[in-house]
Motif scaffolding. Structure first.
Motif, PDB file in Angstrom:
ATOM      1  N   ASN A  21       0.807  -1.232   0.000  1.00 22.47           N
ATOM      2  CA  ASN A  21       0.000   0.000   0.000  1.00 22.47           C
ATOM      3  C   ASN A  21       0.837   1.278   0.000  1.00 22.47           C
ATOM      4  OD1 ASN A  21      -2.426  -1.472   0.133  1.00 22.47           O
ATOM      5  ND2 ASN A  21      -2.102  -1.772   2.343  1.00 22.47           N
ATOM      6  N   THR A  22       2.146   1.110   0.011  1.00 19.97           N
ATOM      7  CA  THR A  22       3.000   2.307   0.066  1.00 19.97           C
ATOM      8  C   THR A  22       2.952   3.059  -1.260  1.00 19.97           C
ATOM      9  OG1 THR A  22       4.490   1.218   1.596  1.00 19.97           O
ATOM     10  CG2 THR A  22       5.360   3.134   0.444  1.00 19.97           C
ATOM     11  N   VAL A  23       2.675   4.367  -1.138  1.00 18.88           N
ATOM     12  CA  VAL A  23       2.684   5.212  -2.337  1.00 18.88           C
ATOM     13  C   VAL A  23       3.636   6.366  -2.061  1.00 18.88           C
ATOM     14  CG1 VAL A  23       1.321   6.688  -3.860  1.00 18.88           C
ATOM     15  CG2 VAL A  23       0.294   4.644  -2.849  1.00 18.88           C
ATOM     16  N   LEU A  24       4.618   6.519  -2.934  1.00 17.15           N
ATOM     17  CA  LEU A  24       5.587   7.595  -2.738  1.00 17.15           C
ATOM     18  C   LEU A  24       5.184   8.816  -3.554  1.00 17.15           C
ATOM     19  CD1 LEU A  24       8.996   5.697  -2.868  1.00 17.15           C
ATOM     20  CD2 LEU A  24       7.755   6.478  -0.867  1.00 17.15           C
ATOM     21  N   PRO A  25       5.571  10.004  -3.106  1.00 21.98           N
ATOM     22  CA  PRO A  25       5.253  11.200  -3.884  1.00 21.98           C
ATOM     23  C   PRO A  25       6.011  11.199  -5.216  1.00 21.98           C
ATOM     24  CG  PRO A  25       6.671  11.724  -2.018  1.00 21.98           C
ATOM     25  CD  PRO A  25       6.267  10.296  -1.868  1.00 21.98           C
ATOM     26  N   ALA A  26       5.555  12.021  -6.114  1.00 25.90           N
ATOM     27  CA  ALA A  26       6.170  12.204  -7.441  1.00 25.90           C
ATOM     28  C   ALA A  26       6.234  10.895  -8.228  1.00 25.90           C
ATOM     29  CB  ALA A  26       7.575  12.793  -7.302  1.00 25.90           C
TER      30      ALA A  26
END
Lengths: 345, 272
Positions: free
Chosen positions: B44-49
């Motif tokens: 579920n990890t979503v990183l910016p950009a």
């Protein structure tokens, strides 16, 4: 004390100066030679104890650091165990191999034990654990080897430093102010240890400001001033060389000898009067008849005393004792009490 | 390895491994090295950009930010007073007067401090590789792991070298820690600013242009963190910053040898 025999180390025409950073806009890495030692001439024979004496800033510690290979001489001619060496780098390495160094003040600290601290030094030279324990026993730390460095008193730290100096079984032991922080008993034990080492053929060089501690311990004295060794010899020869005469010290109580009586006996000096009596010091003893003296005045002590180290140093440097800044407590105690008395009045 | 050298290295590791500093550092390292991989492998990890987290190497690359923050700082904290503490206490004078050659002492000091922090980092890295393989259901390529492992150990070595070098110049503890932390801060936090300023002065527009990306890649060669990233990027074919791929390897050799050479020579001439 063992008589000097074989010359282990002879340093001639040795020079060293610290390099002080003096950056300029044109040369940010500019370094200029600062104070140091120059034209050092010192022979060290096996088993002899040399006292290095000089005012603050004379270069004693710098010379000692150079003799143990920490500072590399800028230029030097040396004979080390019969072999000539004039390469400062090679000489420094050879000196480290034959010397043991006890620096002026080492603040051993941290939670590690005495054993761990000396073991780290021992590992550098491949010393076995048995020898470590032997050296710790020798300096009186054998029963405390598991204690942490933080728990050590200044005297104990000095002993640990001495143990480190002895680890490599040095031929020359170099001690910088070893009596600092030692109580009188430890100091006496230390002197006895030095005497034993000397008898075994270990040469010792001691620098100390506490001049009275050196008396009776050293075989030879090296007087240093402004980075040079002014003279190096046995005490009596130095006194002769510098023209410092032995002096007669007379102590008495009651009425002090008057000027007329003294001049009749060929004495120019005047007695100093303290709380407990008077004291007269003179080098003019040719006309003096002590029996006659005793008929007129109550004398409880008289003795011919050899020149003190301070007197030798004063004679060698031409400085006032105050300028030299040495410990004059023993010699000048009466003068000091007089000053205090005057201040009180 | 000669006997005194080996003994001195082990003694230094032993001393540092059980120091208070190490006890404080290990949890931070564990959190950053293992924790970051654990977090980044979460589905579920979503990183910016839109930074991609598709392959194990992507995860390792992104987690390298946390490695840089923790392992390099740990290297500085462990070794910042390696020389200056002994110098201030006078123990250095005792050590330098021993027959053991100064070069041996310097090498032992460098290896000892490096391994003191390098071993915990290596263990934590191995744990993070296991976590990575377990949670992604995909075994990372062995070459990826090896290059990540070596690059991480190298960047730790570089910081230890700088710290010891700085420590050999510092005359007191406060200067020593200031130089060590200042250097870490410059390379970790301020290097982008330095790059931007120099780019601006050189007439290169800061942004997404090709010239900027290439300039930034070149500037990164002058920073240990930058070289570390270059080494990791070598295993990521999708990243091309327009410089010769041999340069990061040359830079890493220089970053390894030059500070060590300067430190050893400095130690030879060191005045306690």
């Amino acid at each position: 004390m063992a008589k000097a025999s074989e010359c282990i180390l002879r340093i001639s025409d040795a020079n060293f100066s610290y390099k002080l950073a003096k950056p300029t806009l044109k040369n940010p890495f500019r370094k200029l030679p600062a104070a140091g030692i120059r034209e050092i001439e010192i022979p060290i024979f096996s088993g002899e104890i040399i006292g290095l004496v000089g005012p603050n800033g004379a270069g004693k510690s710098t010379l000692l650091k150079s003799l143990v290979g920490i500072n590399k001489f800028d230029s030097v001619t040396a004979t080390i165990e019969g072999l000539d060496e004039s390469n400062p780098d090679k000489l420094a390495q050879k000196l480290r191999e034959i010397t043991g160094h006890m620096p002026e003040q080492v603040r051993w600290q941290g939670s590690k034990s005495i054993h761990a601290a000396i073991n780290e030094i021992g590992m550098m030279i491949g010393v076995a654990d048995k020898k470590l324990k032997g050296v710790l026993d020798l300096v009186g730390l054998g029963t405390r080897e598991s204690e942490s460095l933080d728990s050590l008193s200044q005297g104990m730290r000095q002993r640990l430093s001495l143990a480190c100096a002895l680890l490599s079984s040095p031929k020359i032991l170099v001690l910088d102010e070893p009596f600092n922080g030692l109580d009188p008993v430890a100091s006496a034990a230390f002197k006895s240890l030095l005497s034993k080492l000397s008898k075994k053929g270990v040469s010792v060089i001691i620098s100390s400001h506490q001049l009275e501690t050196l008396e009776g311990v050293v075989d030879k004295l090296a007087l240093m001033h402004k980075g040079k060794i002014l003279a190096i010899s046995e005490h009596a020869q130095l006194a002769k060389l510098l023209g410092v005469k032995r002096k007669l010290v007379i102590r008495g109580e009651g009425e002090a000898p008057n000027k007329k009586f003294l001049s009749k006996n060929g004495i120019d000096e005047e007695p100093t009067i303290g709380k407990t009596g008077w004291k007269l010091e003179t080098t003019n003893t040719s006309k003096l008849d002590i029996k006659k003296f005793a008929e007129f005045y109550r004398i409880y002590h008289w003795a011919m005393e050899k020149p003190t180290l301070t007197q030798l140093l004063v004679a060698a440097t031409g400085l006032d004792p105050e300028e030299i800044g040495l410990q004059l407590v023993r010699e000048g105690s009466d003068d000091l009490s007089k000053i205090f008395q005057e201040e009180e009045e | 390895m000669s006997s005194p050298l080996k003994n001195l290295v082990f003694a230094k590791i032993n001393e540092q491994m059980f120091s208070v500093r190490m006890y404080l550092t290990i949890p931070v390292l564990a959190l950053c090295i293992v924790g970051s991989v654990w977090g980044l492998t979460d589905a579920n990890t979503v990183l910016p950009a839109d930074i991609p987290l598709e392959t194990p190497m992507d995860i390792l690359f992104v987690s390298s930010l946390f490695v840089l923050l923790s392992a390099t700082l740990a290297g500085v904290i462990i070794s910042y007073d390696g020389v200056s503490r002994d110098r201030a206490s006078g123990v250095l004078e005792v050590k330098l007067s021993q027959p053991c050659p100064r070069r041996i002492q310097a090498i032992a000091m460098l290896l000892g401090y490096w391994l003191s922090i390098g071993i915990p980092v290596a263990i934590l890295n191995i744990i993070s590789y296991v976590i990575l393989a377990t949670r992604m259901d995909e075994s990372p390529a062995m070459m990826d792991l090896i290059s990540h492992f070596i690059a991480t150990e190298l960047v730790v070595l570089w910081y230890v070298q700088f710290s010891l070098l700085a420590s050999s110049f510092a005359k007191d503890q406060s200067s020593s820690i200031s130089i060590g932390i200042g250097m870490w801060f410059t390379f970790t936090m301020l290097w982008l600013l330095v790059t931007s300023v120099i780019a601006g002065l050189s007439g290169i527009e800061v942004g997404a242009s090709e010239a900027w990306i290439r300039f930034e890649a070149i500037m990164d060669l002058f920073s240990p963190n930058g070289v570390y990233h270059h080494l990791l990027e070598a295993r990521m074919p999708q990243i091309d910053r327009g410089i010769n791929p041999i340069l990061p390897f040359l830079a890493s050799i220089i970053w390894t040898l030059l500070p060590a050479f300067i430190f050893f020579n400095r130690f030879e001439r060191l005045n306690p």
